[in-house]
Design an enzyme around this catalytic site. Structure first.
Site, PDB file in Angstrom:
ATOM      1  N   SER A 170     -13.728 -19.856  19.913  1.00  0.00           N
ATOM      2  CA  SER A 170     -14.750 -20.721  20.507  1.00  0.00           C
ATOM      3  C   SER A 170     -14.426 -20.890  21.982  1.00  0.00           C
ATOM      4  O   SER A 170     -13.331 -20.581  22.434  1.00  0.00           O
ATOM      5  CB  SER A 170     -14.752 -22.095  19.828  1.00  0.00           C
ATOM      6  OG  SER A 170     -13.768 -22.951  20.393  1.00  0.00           O
ATOM      7  N   ASP A 171     -15.378 -21.388  22.747  1.00  0.00           N
ATOM      8  CA  ASP A 171     -15.041 -21.842  24.088  1.00  0.00           C
ATOM      9  C   ASP A 171     -14.522 -23.277  23.954  1.00  0.00           C
ATOM     10  O   ASP A 171     -14.541 -23.869  22.871  1.00  0.00           O
ATOM     11  CB  ASP A 171     -16.253 -21.715  25.032  1.00  0.00           C
ATOM     12  CG  ASP A 171     -15.797 -21.643  26.488  1.00  0.00           C
ATOM     13  OD1 ASP A 171     -14.639 -22.014  26.770  1.00  0.00           O
ATOM     14  OD2 ASP A 171     -16.595 -21.224  27.351  1.00  0.00           O
ATOM     15  N   TYR A 172     -14.070 -23.800  25.061  1.00  0.00           N
ATOM     16  CA  TYR A 172     -13.408 -25.108  25.123  1.00  0.00           C
ATOM     17  C   TYR A 172     -14.301 -26.194  24.499  1.00  0.00           C
ATOM     18  O   TYR A 172     -15.346 -26.507  25.062  1.00  0.00           O
ATOM     19  CB  TYR A 172     -13.161 -25.408  26.591  1.00  0.00           C
ATOM     20  CG  TYR A 172     -12.037 -26.340  26.923  1.00  0.00           C
ATOM     21  CD1 TYR A 172     -10.827 -25.856  27.407  1.00  0.00           C
ATOM     22  CD2 TYR A 172     -12.185 -27.715  26.796  1.00  0.00           C
ATOM     23  CE1 TYR A 172      -9.805 -26.708  27.757  1.00  0.00           C
ATOM     24  CE2 TYR A 172     -11.166 -28.572  27.140  1.00  0.00           C
ATOM     25  CZ  TYR A 172      -9.965 -28.063  27.625  1.00  0.00           C
ATOM     26  OH  TYR A 172      -8.954 -28.915  27.974  1.00  0.00           O
TER      27      TYR A 172
END
Ligand code: BGC
Length: 703
Positions: free
Chosen positions: A251-253
């Site tokens: 995932s991204d942040y």
């Protein structure tokens, strides 16, 4: 493995620093590592730090599974190379391979085996600050640079070098269509047709997957209403099933958590279920997989197969990276600064990335024996020209300033300096034989969450240029920036303009190399420069309308245009000059027609172009080939780049470059969500030349 241990492998926490909202999770990280509830850590580097944390995971957790450490090494670790957009302007993917190789060695020595790079978000939005991180507005160019970077970081596509002590795993990001954010506002909505998705945004990712990219990162945006982090169509159907991607998706942040803010998930448990079942494997920073995974399994909202698949993908990469064989990094092998060779590579890359936008009456190159040079402007003595998302090296090793480099390059000259104040700059210019005006954008104006609503030069800089121009002293303008700019009227009168982008650690040296002609510039714009911000989006690979502007009838009212702007961009994609001149021949096709059956069997038509250096210096030209399918069942871009080659030629020398055009170049993806690629019968115009406005054309017939 217990279910908790499996879920633990899907968790990534941030050690320190804040590359997203919130702070570091150092204490949680250690506790999770000890409990065997952690698979990966980001924002940590330094072999001593990584080894200490690794020791907790390996020696204190029940199974002793090593952690995978990741970091954003976007354009250098110690040695800051120019920003990716600049590298794309080189039209030479080899420069990015070098960046990636240097970065991989430095990063690996610092205990980190995974970078969140390359970014390959094709974009038509210069307001978007992250345009600096990618390769611009063309999918083909983005794909070429993505492949070079993946190979530079990882080695061959089979992963056989991943465990080497000078290689790291790469991450293709952001999946997908992040560059389509409405209005260029970061994280904003993206509504995209299937054909646009497949023809425009997906190709660099497919190329990266074919090059063996180890991981893919989901994007913050929605893709036609469905957030990328919960998008089964893109992650599961396209990436994992159609393309057979064998790595894992991170995932991204806090991207999983953000499914709630998107209005897609009701709560954290829902977010975890949606993300995991859609094909996301590892959660960065937020903790919904580990927090809710067991309950979701009990409730039958996810299956153990979902969890096992993700775990297997993550463990497979850890194995390929050699972490099970040796989880630690050799602290004695850690490097602390750029090597001389790395600095040279950064300097050459920066110079090779510069684009000569304008050069009237041979204002450039400057004569190193010139009597006096004034170096003025807000960035004249800047030692922070690293650009957005520069690595740890940017905090320790200042960029070489343009002022210092001019002093070094023209040791006999009287070199004076004035800052951004127009009156002082003009006073310095009056006393000098020539003035170098360094203007542009502070690095903080581009990158993530750095969006501008007006992409002109920042306040006061046009006045500064005007004040210098008014002195009558010859002058040249050097631009340092992270995006295309809407350049004002000053461009019409400035004798010479060099686009230097944010050039990195060796910034000044590279600028001086080009200004004084040690390097003959040969870069080309990987993005269109608009006439005004209000003209955006303006990009070369647009579809035609039913009422296109016709230059033969410039006053016609009912055409697609602005009343208050001249037609077309200020500077087109592919544009860039040299200190020498070139002539290119008309393209020659190896045959005038080809059948679809032949194309299906892999046959190609060769386009050949002869390029000659007609000037008096050795120099580089970038030969570019564009295609346009004249009539198709889905309206096609007026031009699409399908080949480019940067060649170096001595004065008077010629070379012939060949570009094979095959099915991939002549066909297109349709709106079929299941993925249909069509090569249709009909005429295809093939253009060749030295920018996207090349006029030389041949017509190929697909039968
Ligand atoms: C960015 C990613 C980056 C991540 C980790 C996010 O804010 O969108 O590109 O890799 O942070 O630092």
């Amino acid at each position: 493995m217990t279910v908790q241990e499996k879920l633990g492998q899907l968790q990534q926490l941030t050690w320190t620093g804040d590359t997203g909202p919130g702070g570091g999770q150092t204490a949680e990280t250690e506790a999770a590592a000890r409990a065997g509830r952690l698979g990966s850590v980001l924002n940590i580097h330094g072999a001593r730090n990584t080894n200490a944390l690794q020791r907790i995971a390996v020696e204190e957790s029940r199974l002793g599974i090593p952690l995978l450490f990741g970091l954003d090494v976007i354009h250098g670790f110690w040695t800051t190379f120019p920003i990716p957009l600049a590298q794309a302007a080189s039209f030479d993917p080899e420069v990015s391979r070098r960046d990636a190789e240097v970065s991989a060695a430095e990063t690996r020595a610092a205990g980190v085996r995974w970078t969140f790079s390359p970014m390959m978000d094709v974009t038509h939005e210069p307001r978007w600050g992250r345009i600096a991180e990618g390769s611009g507005e063309d999918p083909y160019l983005n794909a070429a640079f993505a492949v070079a970077k993946v190979e530079g970081y990882q080695g061959p596509a089979d992963g056989s070098r991943l465990a080497a002590d000078d290689r790291i795993a790469a991450c293709a990001k952001h999946f997908v269509a992040y560059g389509g954010a409405e209005g260029g506002r970061d994280y904003n909505t993206v509504d995209v047709s299937e054909q646009r998705l497949r023809n425009h945004y997906l190709p660099p990712f497919k190329a990266a997957v074919d090059a063996g990219v180890a991981t893919v990162m989901a994007a913050f945006n929605t893709v036609s209403g469905v957030p990328a982090h919960g998008n089964a169509h893109t992650m599961r159907t396209v990436l994992k099933d159609e393309w057979d991607f064998g790595g894992f998706v991170v995932s991204d942040y806090t991207g999983v958590e953000e499914l709630i803010a998107h209005g897609f998930a009701e709560d954290g448990a829902d977010a975890a279920a949606l993300a995991l079942t859609s094909g996301l494997d590892m959660e960065m920073v937020s903790t919904h997989f580990v927090d809710h995974g067991e309950a979701l399994l009990d409730a039958g909202l996810i299956t153990i197969e979902h969890v096992d698949e993700a775990v297997a993908r993550i463990l497979a990469l850890k194995h390929a990276l050699g972490l099970f064989a040796d989880p630690y990094s050799d602290e004695s092998a850690e490097t602390t600064e750029p090597t001389a060779a790395a600095r040279t590579a950064a300097r050459e890359t920066a110079a090779r990335s510069m684009v000569l936008l304008k050069n009237e009456a041979a204002a450039l190159p400057l004569d190193p024996a010139t009597g006096s040079v004034a170096v003025v402007g807000p960035f004249a003595d800047s030692t922070d020209l690293h650009g957005t998302w520069a690595g740890p090296g940017s905090h320790r090793f200042p960029s070489v300033s343009v002022l210092d480099a001019v002093r070094e390059t023209a040791p006999a000259a009287r070199v004076t300096h004035a800052d951004a104040d127009p009156a002082r700059a003009a006073a310095a210019a009056r006393e000098a034989d020539v003035t170098v005006v360094v203007v542009g954008e502070d690095p903080a104006l581009s990158g993530e969450a750095a969006v501008r609503s007006d992409i002109g030069l920042p306040a006061g800089q046009e006045e500064l240029i005007a004040a210098v121009a008014a002195t009558g002293t010859p002058y040249v303008v050097v631009l340092v920036n992270g995006r295309p700019l809407a350049l004002g009227g000053w461009l019409d009168t400035a004798p010479a303009v060099l686009e230097a982008w944010h050039p990195g650690i060796e910034a000044g040296h590279a600028v001086a190399d080009v200004l004084f002609g040690t390097v003959n510039p040969g870069g080309k714009l990987p993005v269109t420069f608009p006439r005004a911000t209000g003209q955006i989006p303006v990009y070369y690979n647009h579809e035609s309308t039913g009422r296109p502007y016709n230059p033969a009838h410039p006053d016609e009212k009912y055409v697609s245009r602005y009343l208050d702007l001249a037609e077309g961009p200020r500077l087109p994609f592919g544009h860039g000059l040299s200190y020498t001149t070139f002539a290119t021949s008309d393209p020659v096709l190896s045959r005038d027609d080809i059948t679809r059956a032949e194309l299906e069997q892999g046959e190609t038509v060769d386009v050949t172009v002869t390029v000659t250096n007609t000037g008096e210096r050795a120099g580089d030209e970038v030969v570019q080939v564009y295609v346009h399918d004249v009539a198709a069942s889905i309206a096609q871009p007026v031009r699409r780049l399908r080949g480019f080659a940067r060649v170096t030629l001595e004065p008077g020398a010629s070379t012939t470059v060949a570009f094979p055009l095959g099915a991939e170049d002549l066909g297109f993806w349709t709106n079929d969500p299941a993925g249909t690629f069509l090569v249709e019968r009909g005429r295809v115009d093939v253009y060749a030349g030295t920018s996207s406005t090349a006029e030389a054309r041949r017509t190929l017939r697909v039968l």
